[in-house]
Design an enzyme around this catalytic site. Structure first.
Site, PDB file in Angstrom:
ATOM      1  N   ARG A 122       0.818  -1.240   0.000  1.00  0.00           N
ATOM      2  CA  ARG A 122       0.000   0.000   0.000  1.00  0.00           C
ATOM      3  C   ARG A 122       0.838   1.270   0.000  1.00  0.00           C
ATOM      4  NH1 ARG A 122      -3.043  -3.233   3.607  1.00  0.00           N
ATOM      5  NH2 ARG A 122      -4.747  -4.198   2.442  1.00  0.00           N
ATOM      6  N   GLU A 186      10.505  19.047 -23.828  1.00  0.00           N
ATOM      7  CA  GLU A 186       9.766  19.334 -22.587  1.00  0.00           C
ATOM      8  C   GLU A 186      10.286  20.627 -21.944  1.00  0.00           C
ATOM      9  OE1 GLU A 186       7.126  17.676 -22.112  1.00  0.00           O
ATOM     10  OE2 GLU A 186       7.399  15.593 -22.730  1.00  0.00           O
ATOM     11  N   LYS A 228       7.430  23.294 -13.261  1.00  0.00           N
ATOM     12  CA  LYS A 228       6.651  22.068 -13.052  1.00  0.00           C
ATOM     13  C   LYS A 228       6.236  21.946 -11.591  1.00  0.00           C
ATOM     14  CE  LYS A 228       5.534  17.471 -13.875  1.00  0.00           C
ATOM     15  NZ  LYS A 228       5.613  16.281 -14.672  1.00  0.00           N
ATOM     16  N   GLU A 238      -4.319  17.067 -11.265  1.00  0.00           N
ATOM     17  CA  GLU A 238      -4.741  17.517 -12.588  1.00  0.00           C
ATOM     18  C   GLU A 238      -6.251  17.760 -12.674  1.00  0.00           C
ATOM     19  OE1 GLU A 238      -2.394  15.831 -15.822  1.00  0.00           O
ATOM     20  OE2 GLU A 238      -4.119  16.067 -17.134  1.00  0.00           O
ATOM     21  N   ARG A 242      -2.867  21.743 -14.237  1.00  0.00           N
ATOM     22  CA  ARG A 242      -1.780  20.790 -14.540  1.00  0.00           C
ATOM     23  C   ARG A 242      -1.890  20.270 -15.970  1.00  0.00           C
ATOM     24  NH1 ARG A 242       1.015  15.985 -10.868  1.00  0.00           N
ATOM     25  NH2 ARG A 242       2.374  15.253 -12.548  1.00  0.00           N
ATOM     26  N   HIS A 249       0.814  17.075 -26.281  1.00  0.00           N
ATOM     27  CA  HIS A 249       0.827  15.651 -25.954  1.00  0.00           C
ATOM     28  C   HIS A 249      -0.348  14.888 -26.566  1.00  0.00           C
ATOM     29  CE1 HIS A 249       3.943  16.917 -23.252  1.00  0.00           C
ATOM     30  NE2 HIS A 249       4.092  15.714 -22.746  1.00  0.00           N
ATOM     31  N   HIS A 253       0.620  11.940 -28.693  1.00  0.00           N
ATOM     32  CA  HIS A 253       0.265  10.548 -28.378  1.00  0.00           C
ATOM     33  C   HIS A 253      -0.381   9.884 -29.585  1.00  0.00           C
ATOM     34  CE1 HIS A 253       0.115  11.268 -23.735  1.00  0.00           C
ATOM     35  NE2 HIS A 253       1.328  10.984 -24.162  1.00  0.00           N
ATOM     36  N   HIS A 266       9.247  10.076 -27.493  1.00  0.00           N
ATOM     37  CA  HIS A 266       8.131  10.838 -26.928  1.00  0.00           C
ATOM     38  C   HIS A 266       8.322  12.352 -27.135  1.00  0.00           C
ATOM     39  CE1 HIS A 266       4.990  11.949 -24.105  1.00  0.00           C
ATOM     40  NE2 HIS A 266       5.861  12.651 -23.405  1.00  0.00           N
TER      41      HIS A 266
HETATM   42  P1  NAD Z   1      13.622   6.219 -21.390  1.00  0.00           P
HETATM   43  O1  NAD Z   1      13.420   6.010 -19.965  1.00  0.00           O
HETATM   44  O2  NAD Z   1      13.204   5.123 -22.320  1.00  0.00           O
HETATM   45  O3  NAD Z   1      15.162   6.568 -21.641  1.00  0.00           O
HETATM   46  C1  NAD Z   1      15.625   6.756 -22.960  1.00  0.00           C
HETATM   47  C2  NAD Z   1      16.832   5.856 -23.267  1.00  0.00           C
HETATM   48  O4  NAD Z   1      17.988   6.402 -22.649  1.00  0.00           O
HETATM   49  C3  NAD Z   1      16.718   4.449 -22.730  1.00  0.00           C
HETATM   50  O5  NAD Z   1      17.326   3.562 -23.631  1.00  0.00           O
HETATM   51  C4  NAD Z   1      17.519   4.521 -21.438  1.00  0.00           C
HETATM   52  O6  NAD Z   1      17.991   3.273 -21.000  1.00  0.00           O
HETATM   53  C5  NAD Z   1      18.636   5.421 -21.852  1.00  0.00           C
HETATM   54  N1  NAD Z   1      19.314   6.160 -20.803  1.00  0.00           N
HETATM   55  C6  NAD Z   1      18.763   6.700 -19.692  1.00  0.00           C
HETATM   56  N2  NAD Z   1      19.658   7.443 -19.048  1.00  0.00           N
HETATM   57  C7  NAD Z   1      20.811   7.367 -19.753  1.00  0.00           C
HETATM   58  C8  NAD Z   1      22.090   7.937 -19.588  1.00  0.00           C
HETATM   59  N3  NAD Z   1      22.365   8.797 -18.607  1.00  0.00           N
HETATM   60  N4  NAD Z   1      23.048   7.632 -20.499  1.00  0.00           N
HETATM   61  C9  NAD Z   1      22.773   6.811 -21.541  1.00  0.00           C
HETATM   62  N5  NAD Z   1      21.576   6.259 -21.758  1.00  0.00           N
HETATM   63  C10 NAD Z   1      20.601   6.547 -20.865  1.00  0.00           C
HETATM   64  O7  NAD Z   1      12.895   7.544 -21.933  1.00  0.00           O
HETATM   65  P2  NAD Z   1      12.596   8.963 -21.270  1.00  0.00           P
HETATM   66  O8  NAD Z   1      12.504   9.883 -22.407  1.00  0.00           O
HETATM   67  O9  NAD Z   1      13.498   9.263 -20.144  1.00  0.00           O
HETATM   68  O10 NAD Z   1      11.140   8.774 -20.637  1.00  0.00           O
HETATM   69  C11 NAD Z   1      10.032   8.478 -21.441  1.00  0.00           C
HETATM   70  C12 NAD Z   1       8.969   7.894 -20.549  1.00  0.00           C
HETATM   71  O11 NAD Z   1       8.610   8.868 -19.576  1.00  0.00           O
HETATM   72  C13 NAD Z   1       7.701   7.522 -21.292  1.00  0.00           C
HETATM   73  O12 NAD Z   1       7.277   6.258 -20.846  1.00  0.00           O
HETATM   74  C14 NAD Z   1       6.709   8.600 -20.884  1.00  0.00           C
HETATM   75  O13 NAD Z   1       5.377   8.134 -20.882  1.00  0.00           O
HETATM   76  C15 NAD Z   1       7.180   8.899 -19.492  1.00  0.00           C
HETATM   77  N6  NAD Z   1       6.806  10.226 -19.001  1.00  0.00           N
HETATM   78  C16 NAD Z   1       6.229  10.303 -17.780  1.00  0.00           C
HETATM   79  C17 NAD Z   1       5.881  11.531 -17.249  1.00  0.00           C
HETATM   80  C18 NAD Z   1       5.319  11.615 -15.870  1.00  0.00           C
HETATM   81  O14 NAD Z   1       4.868  12.692 -15.459  1.00  0.00           O
HETATM   82  N7  NAD Z   1       5.355  10.542 -15.100  1.00  0.00           N
HETATM   83  C19 NAD Z   1       6.111  12.704 -17.986  1.00  0.00           C
HETATM   84  C20 NAD Z   1       6.714  12.594 -19.233  1.00  0.00           C
HETATM   85  C21 NAD Z   1       7.061  11.344 -19.739  1.00  0.00           C
HETATM   86  N1  GLY Z   2       3.905  15.310 -17.784  1.00  0.00           N
HETATM   87  C1  GLY Z   2       2.672  15.897 -17.418  1.00  0.00           C
HETATM   88  C2  GLY Z   2       2.427  15.940 -15.953  1.00  0.00           C
HETATM   89  O1  GLY Z   2       3.239  15.549 -15.157  1.00  0.00           O
HETATM   90  O2  GLY Z   2       1.378  16.344 -15.548  1.00  0.00           O
END
Ligand code: NAD
Ligand code: GLY
Length: 364
Positions: A122, A186, A228, A238, A242, A249, A253, A266
């Protein structure tokens, strides 16, 4: 700020937490140990990031009992099945409610690990150590966690805020250039939605940020996290503002879903989606054409695509956008731009206006 290190607090009352930003902040035990609730941690990372930074993190955590769950790399592994492997490991160790989970990786690792931390017994404490630019300025902050379902991205998840976020700018040196650019989408978003001065600053310094000049990249992350953090503090779940963080997006998407995940990153999809939002904002008489050109120019200098895939038709977009979480009673709420530095949540555009934008980017 001291020695090029910034701390931004996300002001959520008793769940307030710091984002510690700057070169080498992961190496400093005092940045991490106060947030490890007991003497046992589970690090969740992936097979790409672990060889680069796991030893460094373990060094910082000397004296703490450390367990590691290693995930395969890739968005396709952001699933309930992967979450289950982490649950299995937590139970096997065994870890209890006092264990702190640490996410070491990009947004994929952070989203899954945060989801597991929110569910395990939890809810246990977790720390975000984001290692991509995108995760440092966006996904690690604000408590959105989750996994994908075959019928939609991020469809299963919960809000679970971290205890702290450690954004070490040194780790960006190993990030592929394309991933760095995706993160900049972003960063630019924050300028577009609420900070025209920051947008202008980015116009002046984008090459320096891309070259990872320490002061510039740290400042860009700090200013992004500050925006942020303020948005999240005002509207954690949200209910309203937010949603502005989703500029580009809903369109993005749809592009990702139509092409299949992995064709565009992304952030790249967000850049193209924002160009669609900018076009519609122009059609509504809000953005000036010069502003649309400034946005496209900054994205291009940041190494981002600005022309969405031309084979996507208006019908494709409308079908795919209809499953977005921002749809309310069948109406697709869009984030549009009044001007650079001011965004609005809009439902009262006409379908004809939206179709005109979508058609103008489609070759069919
Ligand atoms: P990712 O986590 O897939 O990382 C991109 C690539 O870089 C991967 O291959 C990873 O292994 C590699 N990598 C990471 N750090 C590295 C480093 N320092 N050196 C070398 N390689 C490295 O992609 P991302 O762009 O970080 O995140 C995308 C994800 O985030 C999506 O799933 C998206 O939906 C999510 N997201 C979430 C939120 C939220 O608010 N929670 C907001 C935006 C995006
Ligand atoms: N990435 C959008 C949010 O965190 O609300």
């Amino acid at each position: 700020m001291s020695d090029g290190i910034y701390i931004v607090d996300v002001d959520l009352g008793e769940r307030c937490y710091p984002i510690i930003i700057g070169p080498g902040v992961m190496k400093e035990p005092s940045n991490l140990l106060p947030y490890c609730s007991e003497d046992q941690v589970m690090i969740v990372t992936n097979e790409t990031v672990a060889p680069l930074y796991l030893d460094q993190l373990k060094q910082t955590l000397q004296g703490v009992e450390v367990h590691v769950t290693l995930l395969p790399d890739g968005e396709e592994h952001k699933s309930l099945q992967t979450a289950e492997t982490i649950f299995d490991h937590l139970l096997e160790v065994p870890c209890d409610r006092t264990t702190t989970l640490i996410a070491l990786g990009g947004g994929v690792v952070g989203d899954i690990a945060g989801f597991v931390a929110g569910c395990y017994q939890r809810g246990i404490d977790f720390i975000q150590i984001p290692t991509t630019l995108l995760s440092q300025v966006d996904s690690s902050v604000g408590g959105k966690t989750g996994v994908n379902h075959s019928m939609g991205k991020n469809m299963i998840g919960l809000f679970h805020q971290p205890k702290c976020v450690i954004a070490d700018t040194e780790v960006l040196s190993t990030l592929p250039a394309r991933e760095l650019s995706a993160g900049l989408a972003e960063v630019i978003k924050y300028g577009l939605i609420s900070d025209s001065a920051f947008f202008s600053w980015l116009e002046a310094h984008i090459e320096g940020v891309l070259n990872l000049e320490s002061d510039l990249v740290t400042y860009a992350i700090e200013r992004s996290c500050r925006t942020k953090g303020e948005v999240v503090a005002a509207d954690e779940r949200e209910g309203g503002q937010r949603a502005l963080l989703n500029l580009g997006h809903t369109f993005g998407h749809a592009i990702e879903a139509a092409e299949g995940y992995g064709v565009h990153l992304h952030g790249e999809a967000v850049a193209m989606g924002t160009m669609l939002a900018a076009d519609l904002s122009f059609r509504l008489g809000w953005l000036e054409s010069e502003e649309v050109a400034r946005i496209a120019n900054l994205y291009q200098r940041a190494g981002l695509p600005v022309i969405p895939p031309q084979e996507l038709t208006a019908e494709d977009y409308l079908r795919l956008m209809a499953v977005d979480k921002k749809v309310k009673k069948g109406v697709i709420r869009l984030i549009l731009l009044k001007k650079i530095g001011e965004a609005e949540i809009v439902s009262d555009y006409t379908t004809a206006q939206l179709k005109a934008t979508l058609d103008s980017f489609s070759k069919t």
